[in-house]
Design a protein around this motif. Structure first.
Motif, PDB file in Angstrom:
ATOM      1  N   PHE A 127       0.825  -1.203   0.000  1.00 55.10           N
ATOM      2  CA  PHE A 127       0.000   0.000   0.000  1.00 55.10           C
ATOM      3  C   PHE A 127       0.861   1.256   0.000  1.00 55.10           C
ATOM      4  CE2 PHE A 127      -2.293   3.263   2.503  1.00 55.10           C
ATOM      5  CZ  PHE A 127      -3.356   3.499   1.635  1.00 55.10           C
ATOM      6  N   ALA A 128       1.949   1.246   0.783  1.00 55.52           N
ATOM      7  CA  ALA A 128       2.846   2.401   0.817  1.00 55.52           C
ATOM      8  C   ALA A 128       3.483   2.630  -0.547  1.00 55.52           C
ATOM      9  CB  ALA A 128       3.916   2.192   1.887  1.00 55.52           C
ATOM     10  N   ALA A 129       3.971   1.567  -1.175  1.00 50.95           N
ATOM     11  CA  ALA A 129       4.604   1.707  -2.489  1.00 50.95           C
ATOM     12  C   ALA A 129       3.593   2.169  -3.535  1.00 50.95           C
ATOM     13  CB  ALA A 129       5.234   0.381  -2.902  1.00 50.95           C
ATOM     14  N   TYR A 130       2.400   1.589  -3.518  1.00 51.38           N
ATOM     15  CA  TYR A 130       1.351   1.982  -4.462  1.00 51.38           C
ATOM     16  C   TYR A 130       0.973   3.446  -4.266  1.00 51.38           C
ATOM     17  CZ  TYR A 130      -3.311   2.385  -6.518  1.00 51.38           C
ATOM     18  OH  TYR A 130      -4.402   2.808  -7.237  1.00 51.38           O
ATOM     19  N   THR A 131       0.875   3.879  -3.019  1.00 44.88           N
ATOM     20  CA  THR A 131       0.519   5.272  -2.731  1.00 44.88           C
ATOM     21  C   THR A 131       1.565   6.220  -3.284  1.00 44.88           C
ATOM     22  OG1 THR A 131      -0.653   4.586  -0.721  1.00 44.88           O
ATOM     23  CG2 THR A 131      -0.045   6.900  -0.895  1.00 44.88           C
ATOM     24  N   MET A 132       2.835   5.893  -3.082  1.00 44.44           N
ATOM     25  CA  MET A 132       3.888   6.761  -3.605  1.00 44.44           C
ATOM     26  C   MET A 132       3.800   6.880  -5.130  1.00 44.44           C
ATOM     27  SD  MET A 132       8.056   6.531  -3.454  1.00 44.44           S
ATOM     28  CE  MET A 132       8.155   5.630  -5.011  1.00 44.44           C
ATOM     29  N   LEU A 133       3.517   5.771  -5.790  1.00 46.50           N
ATOM     30  CA  LEU A 133       3.487   5.773  -7.249  1.00 46.50           C
ATOM     31  C   LEU A 133       2.270   6.481  -7.825  1.00 46.50           C
ATOM     32  CD1 LEU A 133       4.647   2.097  -7.955  1.00 46.50           C
ATOM     33  CD2 LEU A 133       6.011   4.182  -8.198  1.00 46.50           C
TER      34      LEU A 133
END
Length: 362
Positions: free
Chosen positions: A166-172
């Motif tokens: 979720f953190a990686a997806y949010t950043m992207l």
């Protein structure tokens, strides 16, 4: 046999009675709030909020770290924050843990719903990350920033496994929502490595506010090759204003990545600059100073940086975060020099538990 059962029953009751005599362990400096979302199908969320020690008497605003899966990780992050704030690596923070409220919530199912960007047929409830992000942006952030002294432009997000995904997806995809991310063992293999799809649009963005991502994987994890492939791909892209630090953690499994990731991740997110100042700037601070108690303090220039001496064997190396602002890496110690008409009057020193002004005498 009957006597044995009666004896066991009595022992059990005795233990329950003993346990009931004592209050549960609580986390000092924290509180619980409830927030029901109109975006995520009326879901109640429980917010576990930790405030810094000087919060009540301060007028300043604080960075906020949002912790996913706080039913497990809030105590861990609260502890890590205290340790690394005391050592001077991170600033005072508000920590907001987010978990699910209501009657008998099932975190295993709900996290699969809220933290995943796409629907996988083997997890029917999955694919709700965008709704959860809308909840955060339109309901959670306004709630926190209207009820607490929270700095709206300085938010960080930490999570593990699906929370790391979720953190990686949010950043992207929602890059401007947070300035820092720590992803412990992110589930980057989700939906046939769907993160690569979102990376294409991310690479085309013009990012003006610097963003930092710290992500890890355990060296014994089966997903290590997928993680390393993505990490190499993203670090090789040289995105503008984006810093990414991937790390493989030695002798570590999936859940064991949390502690080091959150600790090193917060250090990385809040890492202060180490500016190279000219000799002319540094030399003007060189001299002798005196504390309010009459103790002598010396500032010296050594190896192109300042050194603070409380005595011949009590030295602190100082790093510049500005032309008149310095800090130590060995403990919580910040210095601000007061300059009046190009003359250094002294410096304010902030240490854990106190502040004083130290006057220049030579």
């Amino acid at each position: 046999m009957k006597r044995l059962l009666v004896t066991c029953f009595v022992i059990t009751l005795t233990h329950l009675k003993v346990f009931a005599q004592f209050p549960p362990v609580t986390i000092p400096g924290s509180e619980v709030r409830k927030l029901t979302s109109s975006i995520v199908a009326g879901q109640e969320y429980e917010l576990q909020v930790s405030l810094p020690s000087g919060y009540a008497n301060s007028s300043k605003k604080y960075p906020v770290v949002y912790v996913m899966d706080s039913q497990w990780d809030f105590p861990l992050v609260k502890c890590i924050y205290g340790e690394h704030y005391y050592d001077g690596f991170i600033p005072e923070l508000i920590v907001v843990g987010v978990t699910w409220g209501g009657t008998n919530p099932n975190p295993d199912s709900l996290r699969a719903r809220d933290y995943t960007p796409t629907n996988e047929k083997w997890t029917p409830q999955s694919g709700g990350a965008d709704k959860f992000l809308s909840f955060m942006k339109d309901e959670l952030f306004p709630f926190i920033e209207s009820n607490y002294k929270a700095e709206s432009g300085n938010r960080s997000l930490v999570g593990c496994s699906l929370g790391g995904l979720f953190a990686a997806y949010t950043m992207l995809t929602h890059t401007d929502m947070f300035t820092g991310y720590a992803a412990a063992s992110p589930a980057v293999g989700w939906d046939n490595e769907v993160l690569y799809k979102y990376e294409k649009d991310f690479a085309a963005k013009k990012i003006t506010t610097p963003v930092r991502l710290y992500m890890t994987v355990g060296d014994v994890e089966r997903g290590r090759p997928i993680f390393e492939k993505l990490a190499a791909y993203m670090t090789g892209k040289n995105y503008q204003n984006v810093s990414i630090h991937p790390k493989v953690l030695e002798n570590t499994g999936h859940s064991g990545t949390k502690g080091e990731t959150y600790a090193r991740g917060l250090q990385y997110i809040f890492e202060r600059p180490k500016l190279k100042l000219t000799d002319a700037v540094l030399n003007k601070y060189n001299g002798s100073y005196k504390t309010v108690n009459g103790n002598s303090v010396d500032i010296k220039v050594e190896n192109n940086q300042l050194a603070l001496y409380f005595g011949p064997n009590n030295k602190y190396s100082l790093y510049a975060s500005g032309e008149s602002d310095f800090y130590s890496n060995s403990e919580f110690l910040n210095i601000h020099f007061k300059i009046n008409n190009n003359s250094v009057d002294g410096f304010q020193i902030d240490r854990y538990g106190g502040t004083q002004f130290i006057t220049r005498v030579n």
